[in-house]
Design an enzyme around this catalytic site. Structure first.
Site, PDB file in Angstrom:
ATOM      1  N   LYS A  34      -6.738  -6.987   7.065  1.00 11.46           N
ATOM      2  CA  LYS A  34      -5.934  -6.130   6.197  1.00 11.46           C
ATOM      3  C   LYS A  34      -6.412  -4.681   6.254  1.00 11.46           C
ATOM      4  O   LYS A  34      -6.524  -4.000   5.245  1.00 11.46           O
ATOM      5  CB  LYS A  34      -6.008  -6.635   4.751  1.00 11.46           C
ATOM      6  N   CYS A  35      -6.685  -4.209   7.446  1.00 10.58           N
ATOM      7  CA  CYS A  35      -7.252  -2.881   7.665  1.00 10.58           C
ATOM      8  C   CYS A  35      -6.240  -2.024   8.422  1.00 10.58           C
ATOM      9  O   CYS A  35      -5.391  -2.553   9.142  1.00 10.58           O
ATOM     10  CB  CYS A  35      -8.544  -3.047   8.483  1.00 10.58           C
ATOM     11  N   GLY A  36      -6.334  -0.724   8.282  1.00  6.21           N
ATOM     12  CA  GLY A  36      -5.478   0.167   9.057  1.00  6.21           C
ATOM     13  C   GLY A  36      -5.672  -0.013  10.559  1.00  6.21           C
ATOM     14  O   GLY A  36      -4.782   0.293  11.344  1.00  6.21           O
TER      15      GLY A  36
END
Length: 160
Positions: A34-36
């Site tokens: 769930k990271c950029g």
């Protein structure tokens, strides 16, 4: 101790010695769902598909230490990576990559390489390129996209 003295646990719970990868070029990456930077899974998978037959193995290690960006179980993470990015390179059990509870492999990697301001891993998708002999060749920042590693990987694969 060298790289091949460490053992890791696969995302399905199997103990694996890094000796099993001796002779391969490795790209060790701390990942998050769930990271950029999560779309880098696509680029990592593309590198895996292009270079695995030549001797590259990508090893992904989920980590939840940076802004809670990988809170799922190992099973949920594995399903996410496969479903959303077709990940078929080896993934491992979620680990800490910094601090006193950091996995010994990441303690070793950060002790042996220099980061920008600190040796500690600062964010998800830090990448370590390892030569066929287990020597750490380079460390890449999270913002370095996998496709930018092609020349370094090709050079590492040439050296036996």
């Amino acid at each position: 101790m060298g790289l091949y003295d460490y053992s890791v646990t696969t995302i399905t719970g199997e103990e694996k010695s890094l000796k099993d990868y001796q002779g391969n070029v490795l790209l060790i990456v701390n990942t998050a769902s769930k990271c950029g930077f999560t779309p880098q899974f696509e680029g990592l998978q593309a590198l895996h598909e292009e270079f695995s037959d030549a001797g590259l193995t990508i090893l992904g290690f989920p980590c939840n230490q940076f802004a809670n960006q990988d809170p799922g179980t190992d099973e949920e993470i594995a399903q996410f990576c496969e479903k959303n990015y077709g990940v078929s390179f080896p993934m491992f059990r979620k680990v800490d990559v910094k601090g006193e509870n950091a996995h010994p492999l990441f303690q070793y990697l950060t002790k042996e390489t220099k980061g920008m301001l600190t040796n500690q891993i600062k964010w998800n998708f830090t990448k370590f390129l390892i030569g066929r002999n287990g020597e750490i060749l380079d460390r890449f920042a999270p913002q370095t996209k996998p496709e930018k590693l092609k020349a370094s990987i090709e050079e590492a694969l040439k050296n036996t």
